[in-house]
Design a protein around this motif. Structure first.
Motif, PDB file in Angstrom:
ATOM      1  N   TYR A  35       0.439  -8.157   6.192  1.00 34.92           N
ATOM      2  CA  TYR A  35      -0.474  -8.892   5.323  1.00 34.92           C
ATOM      3  C   TYR A  35      -1.795  -9.180   6.020  1.00 34.92           C
ATOM      4  CZ  TYR A  35       4.319 -10.094   3.938  1.00 34.92           C
ATOM      5  OH  TYR A  35       5.651 -10.049   3.636  1.00 34.92           O
ATOM      6  N   VAL A  57      -2.287  -5.833   1.357  1.00 33.81           N
ATOM      7  CA  VAL A  57      -0.913  -5.730   1.853  1.00 33.81           C
ATOM      8  C   VAL A  57      -0.630  -4.258   2.136  1.00 33.81           C
ATOM      9  CG1 VAL A  57       1.532  -5.983   1.319  1.00 33.81           C
ATOM     10  CG2 VAL A  57      -0.067  -7.761   0.628  1.00 33.81           C
ATOM     11  N   GLN A 100       2.241  -1.457   3.106  1.00 34.67           N
ATOM     12  CA  GLN A 100       3.677  -1.186   3.150  1.00 34.67           C
ATOM     13  C   GLN A 100       3.936  -0.111   4.196  1.00 34.67           C
ATOM     14  OE1 GLN A 100       5.372   0.172  -0.543  1.00 34.67           O
ATOM     15  NE2 GLN A 100       7.467  -0.174   0.141  1.00 34.67           N
ATOM     16  N   ILE A 113       4.412  -9.648  -4.074  1.00 33.83           N
ATOM     17  CA  ILE A 113       4.967  -9.177  -2.795  1.00 33.83           C
ATOM     18  C   ILE A 113       5.055 -10.329  -1.813  1.00 33.83           C
ATOM     19  CG2 ILE A 113       4.610  -7.610  -0.841  1.00 33.83           C
ATOM     20  CD1 ILE A 113       3.111  -5.742  -2.771  1.00 33.83           C
ATOM     21  N   TYR A 125       6.248  -5.019   5.271  1.00 34.64           N
ATOM     22  CA  TYR A 125       4.871  -5.251   4.891  1.00 34.64           C
ATOM     23  C   TYR A 125       4.056  -5.906   6.005  1.00 34.64           C
ATOM     24  CZ  TYR A 125       6.552  -4.406   0.140  1.00 34.64           C
ATOM     25  OH  TYR A 125       7.105  -3.848  -0.963  1.00 34.64           O
TER      26      TYR A 125
END
Length: 251
Positions: free
Chosen positions: A8, A71, A73, A62, A6
Motif C-alpha cells: 500500500y 495498491v 498486488q 482491498i 498487497y
C-alpha cells in the motif's frame, strides 16, 4: 486473498518496483496526481507493469489503511519471458509442449488447468497480460501448488505470441467446439502449443486465424461445450497418450 499479497502507498510501491519485486498489477485511484505519482507512472511505463485506474471505493475494498490511492498486488510466481523460454526448452532436448490460455478469467479454472499441466509434464503455460487470470496466491492455492513448479509466461499480445511460436517450429492447435476435426486426429508428437479460450467467448477470432489447426472434443449431450478446465484435461492427456505410444520421453 492473503493481505500480504498487497503493498500500500505510493512510496512503498515505488520502492517495491525498484527492488525488483514481481508485481502482478497495480490499482491506482482515477484522479491520482502529483510529483510522487508521476514518478510511479514513469516506473510503471518503464517496467511495463499492468495497472488499472479505478474508483477509490475499489481500493478501499482491498484495504482501509493509508493507501494514498495506490495498491500493488504481488505475483505469487516469477513470470518467464516467452522469447527466453522457447530456446531454453529446445536446448534442454525436449519436444516442447506449451498450453496457451486465451482470456481464461476464472481462477478456479486456471488453477485446475495448471494442476493438470504439471501432472502431465507440460513445459509452460502462456497467458495474456490483460483480460485474463494471473498467478496470484489464490491461483497457486487452487492449483494445489502446481504453479510453483511450471513456468508461466505472460504476454502483451497473444497473436504475436502465436506467430512467434510458429516461427520457432511449433504447431499451434486450437481447441474449439466449432472445429470439425476430432482432437484425437491431430498429431501431437511434434513441438506443440495447445490453445484454449475464455469460458464465455472461447478463443478470440484474431488468435484463431493464426492457429495451424482447429480440433474439437465430441459432444453427445444437450450442452454444447465442456468447462475449459475439463477440455484442457482431455486434450492435454491426448498429447501424453500419443507421445507415450511413440515411445517419446515425457520429461
Amino acid at each position: 486473498m492473503e493481505r500480504d499479497e498487497y503493498i500500500y502507498g505510493i512510496r512503498a510501491v515505488i520502492e517495491a518496483i525498484e527492488a525488483g519485486k514481481e508485481i502482478d498489477r497495480i490499482y491506482i485511484k482515477k484522479d491520482l496526481s502529483g510529483e510522487l505519482a508521476n514518478e510511479l507512472f514513469e516506473l510503471i511505463r518503464t517496467h511495463r507493469i499492468v495497472n488499472r485506474r479505478v474508483p477509490v471505493e475499489r481500493i478501499n475494498k482491498i484495504t482501509r489503511k493509508n493507501h494514498q490511492g495506490v495498491v500493488a498486488q504481488l505475483s505469487a510466481v516469477t513470470y518467464y519471458p516467452l522469447e527466453n523460454l522457447v530456446p531454453e526448452l529446445f536446448e534442454a532436448g525436449v519436444t516442447p509442449f506449451i498450453v496457451m490460455l486465451d482470456g481464461v478469467t476464472d481462477v478456479r479454472n486456471f488453477g485446475a488447468i495448471a494442476r493438470t499441466c504439471e501432472c502431465a509434464a507440460v513445459d509452460a503455460i502462456v497467458i495474456p497480460t490483460h483480460d485474463s487470470v494471473s498467478a496470484t496466491a489464490d491461483a497457486v492455492k487452487t492449483s494445489a501448488g502446481a504453479l510453483h513448479h511450471i513456468p508461466v509466461s505472460r504476454v502483451d499480445n497473444m497473436v504475436r505470441a502465436v506467430k512467434f511460436l510458429k516461427s520457432s517450429g511449433y504447431k499451434v492447435i486450437a481447441v474449439s467446439e466449432k472445429a470439425d476435426i476430432n482432437y484425437t486426429m491431430a498429431e501431437y508428437t511434434v513441438p506443440v502449443a495447445l490453445v484454449l479460450g475464455a469460458e464465455d467467448k472461447g478463443i478470440s477470432p484474431e488468435v484463431l486465424r493464426e492457429c495451424d489447426l482447429f480440433v474439437s472434443i465430441p459432444m453427445f449431450g444437450k450442452i454444447g461445450s465442456l468447462n475449459v478446465s475439463v477440455a484442457a484435461g482431455v486434450t492435454i492427456y491426448e498429447v501424453v497418450r500419443q507421445r507415450l505410444s511413440a515411445d517419446m520421453e515425457i520429461i
